[in-house]
Motif scaffolding. Structure first.
Motif, PDB file in Angstrom:
ATOM      1  N   ILE A   1      32.917   8.120  96.471  1.00  0.00           N
ATOM      2  CA  ILE A   1      31.940   7.404  97.314  1.00  0.00           C
ATOM      3  C   ILE A   1      31.844   5.826  96.744  1.00  0.00           C
ATOM      4  CG2 ILE A   1      29.860   7.976  95.731  1.00  0.00           C
ATOM      5  CD1 ILE A   1      28.239   8.144  98.146  1.00  0.00           C
ATOM      6  N   ALA A   2      32.206   5.668  95.454  1.00  0.00           N
ATOM      7  CA  ALA A   2      32.140   4.387  94.817  1.00  0.00           C
ATOM      8  C   ALA A   2      33.091   3.146  95.302  1.00  0.00           C
ATOM      9  CB  ALA A   2      32.007   4.505  93.171  1.00  0.00           C
ATOM     10  N   GLN A   3      33.079   2.883  96.559  1.00  0.00           N
ATOM     11  CA  GLN A   3      34.009   1.823  96.917  1.00  0.00           C
ATOM     12  C   GLN A   3      33.496   0.528  96.395  1.00  0.00           C
ATOM     13  OE1 GLN A   3      36.711   2.462  98.448  1.00  0.00           O
ATOM     14  NE2 GLN A   3      36.466   4.659  99.451  1.00  0.00           N
ATOM     15  N   LYS A   4      34.172  -0.384  96.503  1.00  0.00           N
ATOM     16  CA  LYS A   4      34.007  -1.830  96.221  1.00  0.00           C
ATOM     17  C   LYS A   4      33.498  -1.879  94.782  1.00  0.00           C
ATOM     18  CE  LYS A   4      34.672  -3.167 100.646  1.00  0.00           C
ATOM     19  NZ  LYS A   4      35.700  -4.135 100.955  1.00  0.00           N
ATOM     20  N   THR A   5      33.981  -1.185  93.958  1.00  0.00           N
ATOM     21  CA  THR A   5      33.660  -1.134  92.375  1.00  0.00           C
ATOM     22  C   THR A   5      34.613  -2.248  92.003  1.00  0.00           C
ATOM     23  OG1 THR A   5      33.207   1.116  92.339  1.00  0.00           O
ATOM     24  CG2 THR A   5      34.177   0.261  90.652  1.00  0.00           C
ATOM     25  N   ASN A   6      34.243  -2.966  91.050  1.00  0.00           N
ATOM     26  CA  ASN A   6      34.967  -3.743  90.316  1.00  0.00           C
ATOM     27  C   ASN A   6      34.724  -3.221  88.755  1.00  0.00           C
ATOM     28  OD1 ASN A   6      35.723  -5.743  92.029  1.00  0.00           O
ATOM     29  ND2 ASN A   6      33.837  -6.913  91.791  1.00  0.00           N
ATOM     30  N   ALA A   7      35.918  -3.038  88.226  1.00  0.00           N
ATOM     31  CA  ALA A   7      36.102  -2.370  86.691  1.00  0.00           C
ATOM     32  C   ALA A   7      36.977  -3.068  86.031  1.00  0.00           C
ATOM     33  CB  ALA A   7      35.946  -0.992  86.965  1.00  0.00           C
ATOM     34  N   PHE A   8      36.561  -3.852  84.904  1.00  0.00           N
ATOM     35  CA  PHE A   8      37.528  -4.390  84.139  1.00  0.00           C
ATOM     36  C   PHE A   8      37.358  -4.002  82.652  1.00  0.00           C
ATOM     37  CE2 PHE A   8      35.898  -7.392  87.396  1.00  0.00           C
ATOM     38  CZ  PHE A   8      37.388  -7.345  88.108  1.00  0.00           C
ATOM     39  N   GLN A   9      38.456  -3.676  82.164  1.00  0.00           N
ATOM     40  CA  GLN A   9      38.520  -3.354  80.670  1.00  0.00           C
ATOM     41  C   GLN A   9      39.602  -3.915  79.852  1.00  0.00           C
ATOM     42  OE1 GLN A   9      40.234   0.525  79.022  1.00  0.00           O
ATOM     43  NE2 GLN A   9      38.271   1.092  79.532  1.00  0.00           N
ATOM     44  N   GLN A  10      39.387  -4.291  78.531  1.00  0.00           N
ATOM     45  CA  GLN A  10      40.450  -4.931  77.733  1.00  0.00           C
ATOM     46  C   GLN A  10      40.071  -4.602  76.373  1.00  0.00           C
ATOM     47  OE1 GLN A  10      43.698  -6.950  77.376  1.00  0.00           O
ATOM     48  NE2 GLN A  10      42.458  -7.582  79.450  1.00  0.00           N
ATOM     49  N   ASN A  11      41.174  -4.126  75.670  1.00  0.00           N
ATOM     50  CA  ASN A  11      40.994  -3.764  74.152  1.00  0.00           C
ATOM     51  C   ASN A  11      41.912  -4.701  73.436  1.00  0.00           C
ATOM     52  OD1 ASN A  11      41.932  -1.371  72.005  1.00  0.00           O
ATOM     53  ND2 ASN A  11      40.053  -2.552  71.807  1.00  0.00           N
ATOM     54  N   ASN A  12      41.688  -5.415  72.656  1.00  0.00           N
ATOM     55  CA  ASN A  12      42.661  -6.288  71.760  1.00  0.00           C
ATOM     56  C   ASN A  12      42.510  -6.160  70.309  1.00  0.00           C
ATOM     57  OD1 ASN A  12      41.388  -8.441  74.216  1.00  0.00           O
ATOM     58  ND2 ASN A  12      43.857  -7.744  74.335  1.00  0.00           N
ATOM     59  N   ASN A  13      43.769  -5.910  69.676  1.00  0.00           N
ATOM     60  CA  ASN A  13      43.752  -5.480  68.198  1.00  0.00           C
ATOM     61  C   ASN A  13      44.475  -6.640  67.491  1.00  0.00           C
ATOM     62  OD1 ASN A  13      41.937  -2.973  68.411  1.00  0.00           O
ATOM     63  ND2 ASN A  13      43.494  -2.759  69.774  1.00  0.00           N
ATOM     64  N   ILE A  14      44.152  -6.772  66.310  1.00  0.00           N
ATOM     65  CA  ILE A  14      44.850  -7.397  65.347  1.00  0.00           C
ATOM     66  C   ILE A  14      44.980  -6.793  64.013  1.00  0.00           C
ATOM     67  CG2 ILE A  14      45.366  -9.335  63.706  1.00  0.00           C
ATOM     68  CD1 ILE A  14      44.397 -11.452  66.098  1.00  0.00           C
ATOM     69  N   ILE A  15      46.433  -6.239  63.777  1.00  0.00           N
ATOM     70  CA  ILE A  15      46.511  -5.483  62.584  1.00  0.00           C
ATOM     71  C   ILE A  15      46.922  -6.500  61.310  1.00  0.00           C
ATOM     72  CG2 ILE A  15      48.120  -3.943  61.503  1.00  0.00           C
ATOM     73  CD1 ILE A  15      46.453  -2.345  63.768  1.00  0.00           C
ATOM     74  N   LEU A  16      46.439  -6.212  60.514  1.00  0.00           N
ATOM     75  CA  LEU A  16      46.564  -7.439  59.275  1.00  0.00           C
ATOM     76  C   LEU A  16      47.561  -6.622  58.140  1.00  0.00           C
ATOM     77  CD1 LEU A  16      43.193  -9.305  58.883  1.00  0.00           C
ATOM     78  CD2 LEU A  16      45.524 -10.168  60.000  1.00  0.00           C
ATOM     79  N   SER A  17      47.610  -5.347  58.080  1.00  0.00           N
ATOM     80  CA  SER A  17      48.325  -4.802  57.236  1.00  0.00           C
ATOM     81  C   SER A  17      49.325  -3.796  57.588  1.00  0.00           C
ATOM     82  CB  SER A  17      47.473  -4.218  55.936  1.00  0.00           C
ATOM     83  OG  SER A  17      47.048  -2.871  56.564  1.00  0.00           O
ATOM     84  N   GLU A  18      50.384  -3.318  56.797  1.00  0.00           N
ATOM     85  CA  GLU A  18      51.374  -2.229  56.985  1.00  0.00           C
ATOM     86  C   GLU A  18      50.645  -1.040  57.460  1.00  0.00           C
ATOM     87  OE1 GLU A  18      55.078  -2.318  56.374  1.00  0.00           O
ATOM     88  OE2 GLU A  18      55.177  -4.306  56.889  1.00  0.00           O
ATOM     89  N   ASP A  19      49.634  -0.947  56.631  1.00  0.00           N
ATOM     90  CA  ASP A  19      49.059   0.607  56.470  1.00  0.00           C
ATOM     91  C   ASP A  19      47.798   0.810  57.654  1.00  0.00           C
ATOM     92  OD1 ASP A  19      50.532   1.356  54.338  1.00  0.00           O
ATOM     93  OD2 ASP A  19      49.197   0.522  52.922  1.00  0.00           O
ATOM     94  N   ALA A  20      47.268  -0.200  58.212  1.00  0.00           N
ATOM     95  CA  ALA A  20      46.114  -0.049  59.115  1.00  0.00           C
ATOM     96  C   ALA A  20      46.769   0.731  60.457  1.00  0.00           C
ATOM     97  CB  ALA A  20      45.463  -1.509  59.468  1.00  0.00           C
TER      98      ALA A  20
END
Lengths: 422, 254
Positions: A322-341
């Protein structure tokens, strides 16, 4: 998983639960037993072995009693330049003697009057930790914002935590916002020492129509803390709800954020930063449910992971037919600083309507070395250059925090962590 | 001021510079020209301290100091400035903010007091006029969404702010229209003094009409194969690089 331990774990809590809200607690207990602690392979807790963590880290399966808080402790915990009301809690127990009042907002203990419809927004059958909290919370606060009341200054929920040898703290907060009201909350957790404990928090927010509510959450406890936090809100028509979740430390932290968009022309914003080092494990699970047409959700989570830290992001967007005309935005950004993370990131979109605008994106990368060289070539030392770039990366989320004193505090924490001032 | 002796450098094991010798004195403008892939930009990058390059042989003395032993930031603080061929876009960092950090670190290194906000702003206004750059542009994220011309003007603006002793312009003219070229060159010319020197790395003679060099060097296969005055640049413009290549390649085979 060992059932014995699980039984031990919950029995102590169940036995110590107060007599208030007895039928509600009984329901919580039943719902907990129906679900159990998440099994190792449970989809919802796949990358976060929380049950194992509890078994191996907790030694005392009883609720942590409130500890004495001094006026100095409160004073030094409040951010520099903060202007607004302060509500103080000790292990989930509200302390009126340290708290200040706000015009247009009333508070009372949950135990004072057992009419608060706890569990009507955060449903006990949806998550075992919500059920566990419902069965065992010691007391908590019912906050009401008057109809038509726009509270311009923020309200700081100062939550002091301290336990001996791994006890359980179960804060419970109910916020009810009258129609056409406006308020901003800052939920700030502070450890009083470095003994381990488990926080199992539930916050329910019932918004009226045409409300503007903001809930900032800052997790900066010590690195032995295990925490599961559930924040659930119902958003009515013409309303805006914004959550920012900043996590800077902890042992294992799981944040469940659920936004139910129940009225048209409503907006739900979900922002977050996790800046992790050591072995800190942070899992952000967000869930936005578009149940009506013409609503909007925006989501932006940014992660910086160093050392052997681990991050999990799972962003669920549910758009009903029923949820017409929905606007949904999603963003996930990551920076990894080490080899083990490690970061596990997953957008999860279920869209049943056919006239919607939805987008999502995840990125995982390293620090841009070209950019770092550019800054160095202008005379900026390597550490500062790195800090400047990481700060800029997180800046997009920090800019969403409109409370200056809170933003400045977080910026200072981040700068300290990144080892540079700029 | 700058003395490069037998400089060899390679990237991932592939030699790019194969014995560069160059003397630059205060007050001079040197143009480094040459066909694509001859090592011009590598030379600029090695002088600025880009880490991808391995210096395998030779030395660079800058004002009595071993330049190659300094970190990129210390080279900048000593007075070396590289105007990038491709200026980097950095979202979330404004030119103003970043440049204030940079300038104050440079000043600290040189034993000077940091500039407060007011003094920094007035210095900025003065230097902005030099390259006809708008303040609005500088409060935006560094180079993000800037046109090619704006990016290059921003490079020269930064150069004006940091007041280097040795400026290395790496193909600053590439991609510029004639107006932007004139503005950029004017900026560079106004910053020249008897105490400073400029190395202009370019593929085309066009820029050298505006920034007139005292010496022109032709780089080919990682070596300076010909040096002359500005007339050499004109000759190259007219005849191209082929005659030089032939000259070098034939001597090499003999």
């Amino acid at each position: 998983m060992s059932t014995l331990t699980q039984q031990e774990f919950v029995l102590g809590l169940f036995e110590a639960a107060p007599a208030t809200y007895s039928s509600l607690r009984q329901l919580g207990k039943e719902n907990f037993y129906a679900q159990g602690l998440p099994a190792l392979k449970a989809e919802e807790y796949k990358f976060t072995p929380i049950s194992k963590k509890l078994e191996t880290s907790l030694t005392d399966f009883s609720p942590a009693k409130p500890v004495k808080i001094s006026a100095e402790q409160v004073k030094s915990a409040v951010f520099a330049g903060f202007e607004g009301a302060v509500l103080v809690f000790s292990n989930g127990q509200y302390l009126p003697e340290h708290s200040t009042s706000v015009d247009g907002i009333s508070v009372r203990l949950l135990s004072e009057n057992e009419t608060t419809p706890l569990g009507s927004i955060a449903k006990a059958d949806k998550d075992p930790f919500v059920a566990l909290n419902q069965a065992t919370f010691s007391d908590g606060l019912h906050i009401t914002i008057e109809k038509n009341k726009e509270v311009d200054s923020p309200i700081l929920l100062l939550q002091f935590h301290q336990a001996q040898g791994g006890q359980v703290i179960s804060p419970r907060i109910w916020i009810e916002a009258g129609d056409f009201s406006k308020a901003t909350f800052i939920d700030y957790h502070i450890s009083l020492d470095d003994a381990p404990y488990f926080v199992n928090k539930v916050v329910e927010i019932k918004g009226g129509i045409n409300t503007v509510l903001t809930y900032h959450s800052l997790q900066q406890e010590h690195n032995q803390v295990i925490e599961v936090s559930n924040l659930v809100t119902d958003i009515q028509k013409d309303s805006q709800f914004t959550s920012t979740q900043i996590t800077l430390s902890g042992d294992m932290v799981r944040n469940n954020l659920t936004l139910n968009l129940l009225g048209s022309n409503s907006v739900g914003n979900m922002y977050g930063i996790y800046l992790l080092n050591g072995k800190t494990h942070v899992d952000n699970h967000t869930n936005v449910d578009h149940t009506i047409p013409h609503a909007e959700s925006n989501e932006l989570y940014k992660g910086i992971l160093a050392d052997q830290s681990r991050g999990v992001f799972n962003g669920k967007i549910f758009v009903r037919q029923i949820a017409q005309k929905t606007n949904a935005f999603q963003q996930n950004n990551n920076i990894i600083l080490s080899e083990d993370a490690i970061i596990n990131t997953k957008p999860q979109l279920e869209i049943w309507a056919d006239d919607v605008k939805c987008s999502h994106g995840c990125t995982v990368g390293q620090l841009d070395e070209e950019a770092q060289f550019y800054l160095q070539a202008r005379g900026i030392d390597k550490t500062t250059a790195k800090g400047l770039l990481l700060y800029a990366f997180a800046g997009e989320v920090l800019d969403k925090i409109e409370v200056d004193s809170l933003r400045n505090f977080i910026v200072a924490q981040i700068q300290e962590r990144l080892g540079s001032k700029f | 001021m700058l003395s490069i002796k037998n400089l060899h450098a390679s990237i991932e094991g592939t030699p790019i510079l194969r014995g560069i010798n160059l003397e630059v004195k205060a007050g001079e403008v040197h143009a480094i020209m040459g066909p694509n892939g001859s090592g011009k930009s590598t030379l600029a990058s090695v002088l600025a301290g880009r880490e991808e390059y391995d210096v395998t042989e030779g030395e660079v003395i800058f004002q009595g100091k071993e330049l190659l032993e300094l970190s990129p930031e210390d080279r900048a603080r000593e007075g070396v400035f590289l105007a990038f061929q491709y200026p980097i876009e950095i979202p979330g960092v404004s030119t103003t903010n970043f440049l204030r950090t940079a300038l104050n670190q440079v000043r600290e290194y040189r034993g000077l007091e940091p500039l407060d906000a007011v003094k920094f702003l007035s210095l900025m206004k003065e230097k902005m006029a030099l390259v006809e750059i708008d303040q609005k542009l500088l409060s935006r994220s560094l180079n993000e969404g800037f046109s090619g011309g704006e990016k290059k003007r921003n490079e020269i603006f930064q150069m004006a702010m940091l007041e280097p002793v040795l400026s290395i312009l790496d193909e600053t003219d590439s991609g510029l229209d004639i107006d932007a070229l004139r503005i950029v060159s004017n900026g560079v010319n106004k910053l020249k003094s008897e105490k400073t020197a400029t190395i202009v790395v370019t593929h085309y003679q066009r820029l050298l009409d505006y920034i007139v060099p005292d010496f022109v060097h032709v780089l080919y296969k990682g070596r300076i194969v010909k040096s002359g005055t500005k007339e050499l640049a004109l000759e190259l413009e007219e005849k191209g690089y082929d005659w030089i290549k032939e000259e070098v390649d034939s001597t090499a085979t003999v």
